[in-house]
Scaffold this active site. Structure first.
Site, PDB file in Angstrom:
ATOM      1  CG  HIS A   1     107.342  26.314  58.461  1.00 39.23           C
ATOM      2  ND1 HIS A   1     108.645  26.092  58.843  1.00 39.23           N
ATOM      3  CD2 HIS A   1     107.358  27.430  57.688  1.00 39.23           C
ATOM      4  CE1 HIS A   1     109.427  27.020  58.332  1.00 39.23           C
ATOM      5  NE2 HIS A   1     108.664  27.861  57.639  1.00 39.23           N
TER       6      HIS A   1
ATOM      7  NE  ARG B   1     111.850  29.367  61.243  1.00 36.65           N
ATOM      8  CZ  ARG B   1     111.840  29.923  60.040  1.00 36.65           C
ATOM      9  NH1 ARG B   1     112.016  29.178  58.965  1.00 36.65           N
ATOM     10  NH2 ARG B   1     111.646  31.218  59.897  1.00 36.65           N
TER      11      ARG B   1
ATOM     12  CG  ASP C   1     103.722  29.827  54.109  1.00 29.80           C
ATOM     13  OD1 ASP C   1     103.966  30.874  53.480  1.00 29.80           O
ATOM     14  OD2 ASP C   1     104.607  29.071  54.528  1.00 29.80           O
TER      15      ASP C   1
ATOM     16  NE  ARG D   1     107.130  31.833  57.841  1.00 34.96           N
ATOM     17  CZ  ARG D   1     106.339  32.259  56.864  1.00 34.96           C
ATOM     18  NH1 ARG D   1     105.085  31.843  56.786  1.00 34.96           N
ATOM     19  NH2 ARG D   1     106.797  33.096  55.949  1.00 34.96           N
TER      20      ARG D   1
ATOM     21  CG  PHE E   1     104.768  19.200  52.985  1.00 30.94           C
ATOM     22  CD1 PHE E   1     103.488  19.284  52.451  1.00 30.94           C
ATOM     23  CD2 PHE E   1     105.579  20.319  52.893  1.00 30.94           C
ATOM     24  CE1 PHE E   1     103.035  20.427  51.833  1.00 30.94           C
ATOM     25  CE2 PHE E   1     105.135  21.471  52.277  1.00 30.94           C
ATOM     26  CZ  PHE E   1     103.860  21.540  51.741  1.00 30.94           C
TER      27      PHE E   1
ATOM     28  CD  GLU F   1     107.361  16.271  51.001  1.00 28.51           C
ATOM     29  OE1 GLU F   1     107.584  17.486  50.850  1.00 28.51           O
ATOM     30  OE2 GLU F   1     106.797  15.569  50.128  1.00 28.51           O
TER      31      GLU F   1
END
Length: 315
Positions: A109, A10, A117, A167, A83, A58
């Site tokens: 992610h 990222r 998460d 991530r 998402f 989104e």
């Protein structure tokens, strides 16, 4: 021996967006209230008038990106993979891909390496979703260097592109000074004739580590990096499979609908009857925990790849 750099893909995304912004006035960036996490905040800091925070909406963000593309701009729409690919699938399919608009989707992610998460955010279905959309290019870079190059290539490509970023900080396996990237082309990282290991994303570094372990046992693996999951480099896949006679695929994604199935379909349709093992998530959800520990628990590790090779019939 120099220490291996560990950088999240990222970060390559954020760095490339800034450089593209300096080079091209038509690039705009949209985010869904996650600019710090997706690294689009780097672009926002330099080009605040070209960055749009769409909030936790989104689907609306993808529709807005479609509108911007229809105006001649080149939007990069960003959120977590769960998402971006999951929640906004309908808008991506109908508003972006159906009219073949020039939208780039930056999905961070992705995979189990989201770690703590947990399963709700550990998207291991995005390759399958995006591969199923006609005309969609799907990219999953192995390290920060390849991520940077893939973003640049996505900008140059005319049409929708899905880019998955991670991530987790992962080993940098490419030399930024010499690396060249092309959409639709794989990359042979190690030569070998005993087994072909096709890997994508963070599994590329694990495949290289597995190859070193196997070499010590007298098994010489050909490690092939397939950043482009769609369109697949079928010529390279067939060539490596025929030369090695045994195949292992490795991905931080479900074994259903991802790289492994793409490789298997390619081999079947090209009449290459070789045994295959697929290293990936085996039709189950992830769970919360430290990223590397979770990956090891699900077999997404160098040892998992070694075990898969050992399970293949001997040549």
């Amino acid at each position: 021996m120099s220490e291996t750099k560990m950088i999240a893909t990222r970060d390559g995304y954020g760095r490339a967006l800034v450089d593209l912004g300096r080079e091209h006035d038509d690039i705009v960036v949209l985010d869904a209230d996650l600019a710090a996490a997706t690294r689009t905040a780097k672009f926002k800091a330099v080009f605040p008038d070209r960055h749009f925070d769409c909030g936790i909406a989104e689907g609306n963000m993808m529709a807005a990106a479609a509108g911007l593309a229809a105006m001649g701009l080149v939007p990069f729409a960003s959120s977590f993979a769960m998402f971006a690919a999951g929640r906004a699938f309908e808008q991506i399919r109908n508003s972006i891909a159906y009219p073949h608009l020039n939208v780039k989707i930056g999905a961070s992610h992705g995979g189990l390496s989201v770690g703590e998460d947990g399963a709700s955010h550990q998207c291991c279905e995005d390759f399958a979703l995006m591969r199923s959309i006609p005309g969609m290019v799907v990219l999953n870079p192995a390290d920060e260097v390849e991520a940077y190059a893939a973003v640049k290539a996505a900008y140059a490509y005319q049409g929708p592109v899905y880019l998955r970023f991670g991530r987790l900080a992962v080993p940098v396996v490419h030399d930024a000074g010499t690396f060249r990237f092309e959409i639709g082309k794989g990359e042979v990282l190690t030569e070998g004739g005993d087994v072909a290991i096709f890997a994508t994303g963070l599994m590329v570094s694990q495949a290289l580590e597995a190859a070193r372990t196997l070499a010590a046992e007298g098994v010489h693996a050909r490690v092939v990096n397939l950043c482009t999951i769609k369109p697949l480099d079928e010529t390279l896949v067939v060539e490596a499979a025929r030369a090695c006679g045994r195949v292992v695929t490795c991905e931080e994604h479900s074994v259903i609908g991802g790289l492994g199935e793409a490789v298997c379909a390619c081999l079947a349709e090209n009449d290459v009857p070789v045994p295959v093992r697929r290293v990936g998530v085996q039709d189950e959800f992830g769970h919360s925990g430290p990223a590397w520990e979770v990956l090891r628990q699900f077999g997404l590790s160098a040892q998992g790849i070694v075990d898969a090779v050992r399970s293949l019939p001997r040549k």
